[in-house]
Design an enzyme around this catalytic site. Structure first.
Site, PDB file in Angstrom:
ATOM      1  N   GLY A  93       4.039   3.020  -5.869  1.00  0.00           N
ATOM      2  CA  GLY A  93       4.276   1.912  -4.943  1.00  0.00           C
ATOM      3  C   GLY A  93       3.164   0.881  -4.972  1.00  0.00           C
ATOM      4  O   GLY A  93       3.413  -0.329  -4.938  1.00  0.00           O
ATOM      5  N   THR A  94       1.922   1.343  -5.066  1.00  0.00           N
ATOM      6  CA  THR A  94       0.790   0.413  -5.058  1.00  0.00           C
ATOM      7  C   THR A  94       0.874  -0.533  -6.248  1.00  0.00           C
ATOM      8  O   THR A  94       0.775  -1.755  -6.094  1.00  0.00           O
ATOM      9  CB  THR A  94      -0.540   1.206  -5.084  1.00  0.00           C
ATOM     10  N   ASN A 126       5.543   2.046   7.209  1.00  0.00           N
ATOM     11  CA  ASN A 126       5.167   3.429   6.907  1.00  0.00           C
ATOM     12  C   ASN A 126       4.572   4.163   8.102  1.00  0.00           C
ATOM     13  O   ASN A 126       4.564   5.379   8.134  1.00  0.00           O
ATOM     14  CB  ASN A 126       4.183   3.469   5.738  1.00  0.00           C
ATOM     15  N   SER A 171       8.631   3.975  -4.714  1.00  0.00           N
ATOM     16  CA  SER A 171       7.652   4.971  -5.171  1.00  0.00           C
ATOM     17  C   SER A 171       8.310   6.342  -5.244  1.00  0.00           C
ATOM     18  O   SER A 171       9.024   6.740  -4.313  1.00  0.00           O
ATOM     19  CB  SER A 171       6.493   5.006  -4.177  1.00  0.00           C
ATOM     20  N   CYS A 212      -3.405   6.972   4.013  1.00  0.00           N
ATOM     21  CA  CYS A 212      -4.541   6.362   3.326  1.00  0.00           C
ATOM     22  C   CYS A 212      -5.706   6.188   4.292  1.00  0.00           C
ATOM     23  O   CYS A 212      -6.832   6.046   3.877  1.00  0.00           O
ATOM     24  CB  CYS A 212      -4.149   4.999   2.775  1.00  0.00           C
TER      25      CYS A 212
END
Ligand code: PLP
Length: 384
Positions: A71-72, A151, A199, A325
């Site tokens: 995804g990043t 998220n 992702s 994160c």
């Protein structure tokens, strides 16, 4: 002690069918898709088959799917590729305060390169207003990037409305669908998006694989160079096992979408009801209706989120406070702060995200154990 995994927005276990399919490409079918011999051709067929599955799952054409490392990278590729390609047209990008850091930090990096970034606010539910988006558009706006679903709090943004504004003004539109994929319908035409990130590890594929949808014909350009893989949009020898896994996971996610959506919604609502009825000074964060079927986010007043997580872990429950994160950081979540949650309250947040393996028993056990945990952490509080 039985274990309960309520952290599916951080990552998911690999689906057994995905693992089985993937395994064939780890050991037996190991060719490089660029090789012309039979080993290579077999690997290439697998990559193309997976591409077709991912394309079908989001309503795209095969050629519009580019495999990435997750995804990043998909977010970077979407935003930087659109920004650099349109540099002559303008340098203004619109985003929101609740985006994932993969988006926000990319925008910050572009700001240092001379791009102008507008970060739109959200309301108390974490919703962005399409009107604010329209008002923020300027002559030099080249990209709007707004996530499909958040998220942390699960709020689902009005993406088709924002996509319509972008389309009317001739501006590229990117949405990060990392959390919505497999939970609610994700269709690039319905969402009116030009670029869309997904992702693998959020949909029961392994970590380190993702995809970016790039609408055919848009003004976007790559910024990494090397071999001609992915039609030169993302060079480098393909992660064949990961790609095969993503294809299979996307296929399963879409096949089971309706059933899983209803099942998770029932579990989610039971969890919300059970906790809010048995514990005082607890508030649900995020939109009450426009939220992902697997997301619950509470704020427990007078509680430290980190301590609560450790206590839950001792009881066999895996959850998170803020985004994965941010775990380990004492900073309150930027999403909750943007929603107007006071700093101290934001430190008492608890995110529970459900997934494929969760059952009603998990929810019942959690509802039973939580008042005692909170009582221990919050001496003197009363429980209804
Ligand atoms: N975007 C969102 C909304 C996410 O939730 C995440 C991961 O948590 C990412 C992007 C990054 O995805 P990946 O972990 O595959 O790099």
């Amino acid at each position: 002690m039985s274990k309960i995994y309520f952290d599916h927005s951080a990552t998911t276990p690999v689906h057994p069918d995905v693992a089985q399919e993937m395994f064939r490409y780890v050991t037996g079918i190991f060719g490089n898709p660029s090789s012309i011999h039979s080993f290579g051709r077999e690997a290439k067929r697998a990559v193309n088959g997976a591409r077709a599955k991912v394309a079908v799952s989001i309503g795209a054409k095969k050629e519009e799917v580019v495999f990435t490392s997750g995804g990043t990278e998909s977010d970077h590729l979407a935003i930087k590729g659109a920004a650099y390609a349109n540099r002559k047209k303008g340098n203004h990008i619109i985003t929101t305060a609740v985006e994932h850091h993969a988006v926000l930090h990319t925008c910050k990096a572009l700001e240092k390169e001379g791009f102008e970034i507008t970060v739109l606010p959200v309301d108390a539910y974490g919703m962005v207003s399409p009107r604010d988006v329209a008002d923020a558009v300027k002559d030099n706006t080249v990209l709007i990037t707004v996530m499909h679903a958040n998220n942390e709090v699960g709020t689902i943004q009005p993406i088709p409305e924002i996509g319509e504004i972008a389309r009317e003004k001739g501006i590229l539109f990117h949405t990060d669908a990392v959390q919505s994929m497999g939970k609610i319908p994700v269709n690039v035409s319905e969402l009116k998006t030009d670029l869309l990130s997904i992702s693998g590890h959020k949909i029961n594929a392994p970590k380190g694989i993702g995809a970016l949808y790039i609408k055919q014909g848009i003004n976007w350009r790559p910024y990494n160079f090397g071999g001609g893989q992915e039609r030169e949009r993302r060079p480098g020898t393909e992660n064949v096992p990961g790609i095969v896994a993503l294809g299979k996971a996307a296929e399963i996610a879409v096949r089971n979408l309706e059933e899983e959506n209803s099942r998770l919604t029932i579990l989610r609502d039971k969890l919300i009801k059970g906790i809010t009825e048995s514990i005082d000074h607890v508030e649900l964060c995020g939109h009450p209706i426009r939220r992902l079927p697997n997301n619950v986010n509470f704020i427990f007043e007078f509680i430290d989120g980190g301590t609560m997580l450790l206590n839950l872990d001792m009881h066999g429950v895996a959850a998170s406070s803020g985004s994965a994160c941010n775990t380990g950081s004492v900073d309150p979540s930027h999403v909750l702060l943007a929603m107007g949650v006071p700093r101290t309250a934001a430190l008492g947040s608890l995110r529970l995200t459900l997934g494929r393996g969760n059952t009603e028993k998990d929810v019942d056990e959690f509802i039973n154990m939580m008042p005692r945990i909170i009582e221990k952490l919050r001496p003197g509080a009363s429980f209804g």
